[in-house]
Motif scaffolding. Structure first.
Motif, mmCIF file in Angstrom:
data_model
loop_
_atom_site.group_PDB
_atom_site.id
_atom_site.type_symbol
_atom_site.label_atom_id
_atom_site.label_comp_id
_atom_site.label_asym_id
_atom_site.label_seq_id
_atom_site.Cartn_x
_atom_site.Cartn_y
_atom_site.Cartn_z
ATOM 1 N N VAL A 102 150.304 104.317 21.302
ATOM 2 C CA VAL A 102 149.170 103.581 21.878
ATOM 3 C C VAL A 102 149.706 102.574 22.886
ATOM 4 O O VAL A 102 150.671 101.856 22.605
ATOM 5 N N PRO A 103 149.146 102.514 24.109
ATOM 6 C CA PRO A 103 149.678 101.628 25.143
ATOM 7 C C PRO A 103 149.789 100.179 24.669
ATOM 8 O O PRO A 103 148.911 99.668 23.978
ATOM 9 N N THR A 104 150.896 99.548 25.049
ATOM 10 C CA THR A 104 151.136 98.143 24.711
ATOM 11 C C THR A 104 151.081 97.298 25.977
ATOM 12 O O THR A 104 151.357 97.779 27.073
ATOM 13 N N GLU A 105 150.744 96.025 25.794
ATOM 14 C CA GLU A 105 150.558 95.135 26.942
ATOM 15 C C GLU A 105 151.841 94.426 27.335
ATOM 16 O O GLU A 105 152.644 94.031 26.495
ATOM 17 N N SER A 106 152.012 94.279 28.640
ATOM 18 C CA SER A 106 153.038 93.420 29.217
ATOM 19 C C SER A 106 152.409 92.812 30.474
ATOM 20 O O SER A 106 151.203 92.953 30.698
ATOM 21 N N THR A 107 153.194 92.126 31.272
ATOM 22 C CA THR A 107 152.621 91.456 32.444
ATOM 23 C C THR A 107 153.142 92.079 33.730
ATOM 24 O O THR A 107 154.192 92.709 33.759
ATOM 25 N N ASN A 189 141.200 108.313 27.129
ATOM 26 C CA ASN A 189 140.949 108.328 25.682
ATOM 27 C C ASN A 189 142.134 108.914 24.916
ATOM 28 O O ASN A 189 142.506 108.423 23.842
ATOM 29 N N ALA A 190 142.743 109.960 25.486
ATOM 30 C CA ALA A 190 143.873 110.610 24.811
ATOM 31 C C ALA A 190 145.093 109.693 24.760
ATOM 32 O O ALA A 190 145.760 109.594 23.718
ATOM 33 N N TYR A 191 145.392 109.023 25.865
ATOM 34 C CA TYR A 191 146.529 108.098 25.863
ATOM 35 C C TYR A 191 146.308 106.978 24.854
ATOM 36 O O TYR A 191 147.224 106.597 24.119
ATOM 37 N N ASN A 192 145.099 106.445 24.815
ATOM 38 C CA ASN A 192 144.817 105.341 23.902
ATOM 39 C C ASN A 192 144.737 105.785 22.441
ATOM 40 O O ASN A 192 144.774 104.940 21.537
ATOM 41 N N ALA A 193 144.634 107.087 22.223
ATOM 42 C CA ALA A 193 144.676 107.605 20.860
ATOM 43 C C ALA A 193 146.098 107.984 20.442
ATOM 44 O O ALA A 193 146.314 108.476 19.335
ATOM 45 N N GLY A 194 147.068 107.759 21.341
ATOM 46 C CA GLY A 194 148.462 108.059 21.016
ATOM 47 C C GLY A 194 148.826 109.522 21.098
ATOM 48 O O GLY A 194 149.797 109.964 20.481
ATOM 49 N N LYS A 195 148.087 110.314 21.913
ATOM 50 C CA LYS A 195 148.353 111.745 21.961
ATOM 51 C C LYS A 195 149.710 112.060 22.581
ATOM 52 O O LYS A 195 150.351 113.053 22.209
ATOM 53 N N LEU A 196 150.175 111.236 23.526
ATOM 54 C CA LEU A 196 151.474 111.500 24.139
ATOM 55 C C LEU A 196 152.581 111.442 23.080
ATOM 56 O O LEU A 196 153.487 112.277 23.072
ATOM 57 N N ILE A 199 152.585 114.621 21.069
ATOM 58 C CA ILE A 199 153.264 115.718 21.758
ATOM 59 C C ILE A 199 154.781 115.608 21.577
ATOM 60 O O ILE A 199 155.460 116.590 21.254
ATOM 61 N N LEU A 200 155.340 114.404 21.762
ATOM 62 C CA LEU A 200 156.782 114.215 21.598
ATOM 63 C C LEU A 200 157.224 114.532 20.174
ATOM 64 O O LEU A 200 158.206 115.260 19.962
ATOM 65 N N ASP A 201 156.498 113.998 19.200
ATOM 66 C CA ASP A 201 156.899 114.176 17.802
ATOM 67 C C ASP A 201 156.769 115.619 17.350
ATOM 68 O O ASP A 201 157.646 116.154 16.651
ATOM 69 N N THR A 249 165.133 124.034 34.614
ATOM 70 C CA THR A 249 164.402 123.025 35.351
ATOM 71 C C THR A 249 164.310 121.780 34.476
ATOM 72 O O THR A 249 164.662 121.824 33.290
ATOM 73 N N THR A 250 163.887 120.685 35.055
ATOM 74 C CA THR A 250 163.672 119.469 34.273
ATOM 75 C C THR A 250 162.194 119.357 33.914
ATOM 76 O O THR A 250 161.334 119.980 34.547
ATOM 77 N N PHE A 251 161.903 118.574 32.885
ATOM 78 C CA PHE A 251 160.507 118.436 32.469
ATOM 79 C C PHE A 251 160.206 117.001 32.061
ATOM 80 O O PHE A 251 161.097 116.211 31.749
ATOM 81 N N THR A 252 158.917 116.692 32.074
ATOM 82 C CA THR A 252 158.392 115.483 31.451
ATOM 83 C C THR A 252 157.332 115.900 30.451
ATOM 84 O O THR A 252 156.756 116.986 30.541
ATOM 85 N N TYR A 253 157.098 115.026 29.477
ATOM 86 C CA TYR A 253 156.032 115.274 28.511
ATOM 87 C C TYR A 253 154.704 114.823 29.110
ATOM 88 O O TYR A 253 154.620 113.789 29.776
ATOM 89 N N THR A 254 153.665 115.615 28.873
ATOM 90 C CA THR A 254 152.311 115.243 29.280
ATOM 91 C C THR A 254 151.389 115.404 28.081
ATOM 92 O O THR A 254 151.821 115.817 26.993
ATOM 93 N N LEU A 255 150.124 115.127 28.280
ATOM 94 C CA LEU A 255 149.137 115.309 27.219
ATOM 95 C C LEU A 255 148.922 116.781 26.890
ATOM 96 O O LEU A 255 148.351 117.112 25.850
#
Length: 456
Positions: A102-107, A189-196, A199-201, A249-255
């Motif tokens: 779940v996204p965390t806050e910084s400045t 909604n998916a990012y805020n539900a921790g879906k990313l 996917i990693l786990d 190839t290289t990859f990144t994780y997405t939703l």
């Protein structure tokens, strides 16, 4: 010419020069005003307006931004960012499992430097990649950064361009590149539900549970699949006429799963991503409109010995026992360590490195030993033959000077290398991952494992 006239002329010419200079200045000022993009505004006012416009653009995305970061070493990571008016930003990233939740806050802040800059000024996933202590990131995701440089990433960026479709940034220190595009409500909604993080786990658990993956090829062959979470690489491997062929190839994780950059091209077909089916717990690719599922095999698609000199050249055996050591090897390794320590040289056994050179058909055993704080290598060289099935037979050559001094102490292992045949195979462990295992054919109770490394 009389002196008085000369003086008069000098005074007259100075007046003309002065009037000309004034006129030129006035004309230049008029010309500058005509071309001024913001007539009547001072430079600091124009800068303040530009920064306000950039902030409005950042905060105006109702569902935040998806971002792709490419570091100075061409490593790629995916981010989600939601900027608020109060100089706070919510962030998640595929840097590690913990940072992908779940996204965390910084400045953050916008600042007028030589060009307008976007600065993330409290610790965030961006700072993890730039942390000068490589142990920080290594302890999170196994990636090894560089001392003092981290992963050659940034957390202060120059704003290159802003439009309705994308924002482009360049890092001020390492020249890393970040591209932001607006997220949809569904993605928000998916990012805020921790879906990313999910996917990693789930990808990690899937890879551990299925070490031998393959993709069925149209010709009926099996293409070995390698998902390397540490290096962020995806590879398809085949064996052609006894030679290993790899496309990567290289990859990144997405939703959705794994996004390839650049896309993978297989037999003229472009594969842009691997999609995760959470219900079935499998990955699949969409190829020519068809769903092609990545499948699991109980055994390796391509035997490990084929990869010697291709993806690794060394089996590195540490001084501490690994899973996959037989009791016989464990006993003999401890016997060697004790003999070295009690020898006239008072040596402490460290790693034993079995370094292969398939071009010269040679293998060298490097026994790393310490005398106090000084490191020495006792080197025991061998030539070898290998059958098509991967059976090795070693022939001993003359050790180096250090090796000759400790031949007797090393004999419990050297005896097996001098007389036995060996096979090299995979060994899977849920904690250590994939190891290489060397096993004696004549003495099947003698076997050991090590990590697979590439050494010079």
């Amino acid at each position: 010419m009389p002196r008085a006239i000369r003086c008069y002329r000098n005074i007259y010419m100075k007046k003309i020069y002065f009037l000309s200079l004034v006129l030129f200045t006035l004309l230049s000022a008029c010309q500058k005003d005509e071309n001024d993009p913001a007539p009547g505004q001072r430079p600091d006012e124009r800068l303040a307006k530009a920064l306000a416009d950039y902030k409005a653009q950042l905060t105006g995305a109702p569902y935040g931004w998806k971002a792709m970061l490419t570091t100075g070493e061409d490593r790629k990571y995916s981010f989600f960012l939601k900027f608020n008016e109060n100089d706070r930003v919510s962030m998640s990233a595929d840097v590690s499992s913990s940072s992908a939740g779940v996204p965390t806050e910084s400045t953050y802040r916008l600042k007028g430097m030589q060009q307008p800059a976007l600065i993330f000024d409290t610790y965030s996933p961006l700072h993890l990649l730039a942390d000068p202590d490589p142990e920080v990131l290594f302890n999170l995701n196994g990636q090894e950064g560089t001392e003092g440089q981290g992963m050659f990433s940034d957390f202060e960026f120059t704003i290159d361009s802003v439009n309705t479709s994308a924002i482009r940034l360049t890092g001020n220190l390492q020249q890393s590149q970040m591209i932001l595009v607006q997220a949809t409500q569904e993605e928000f909604n998916a990012y805020n539900a921790g879906k990313l993080k999910t996917i990693l786990d789930e990808t990690s658990a899937y890879s551990k549970a299925n070490p031998f993956l393959f993709l069925p090829a149209p010709n009926g062959n099996k293409l070995q699949v390698d998902i390397n979470a540490t290096n962020r690489t995806f590879s398809l491997v085949s064996l052609e006429n006894g030679n290993v062929q790899i496309i990567s190839t290289t990859f990144t994780y997405t939703l959705r799963g794994l996004l390839f950059d650049p896309p993978l091209v297989l037999n003229g077909t472009t594969i842009s991503e691997l999609l995760w089916d959470s219900a079935q717990q499998v990955y699949y690719a969409e190829i020519n409109g068809n769903r092609v599922v990545v499948q699991s095999s109980p055994t390796a698609i391509i035997p490990l010995h084929n990869f010697v000199g291709v993806t690794f050249n060394t089996v590195a055996v540490p001084p501490q026992a690994l899973p996959g050591w037989s009791p016989d090897f464990t006993s003999k390794q401890q016997q060697i360590a004790t003999a070295l320590l009690n020898s006239n040289y008072n040596l402490r056994l460290d790693y034993m490195l079995f370094l292969f050179n398939p071009q010269s058909r040679s293998m060298q055993l490097y026994a790393a030993v310490y005398q106090g704080n000084n490191l020495f290598y006792a080197i025991f060289p061998y030539t070898y033959t290998k059958t098509a099935d991967g059976v090795y037979k070693f022939s001993a050559q003359t050790p180096n000077g250090n090796g000759q001094l400790v031949v007797q102490e090393m004999s419990p292992i050297l005896t097996h290398l001098n007389n036995d045949r060996f096979v090299l195979d995979y060994f899977q462990d849920p904690n250590e991952g994939t190891l290489g295992q060397m096993k004696s054919i004549e003495n099947p109770d003698f076997y050991f494992t090590g990590t697979l490394e590439t050494l010079q």
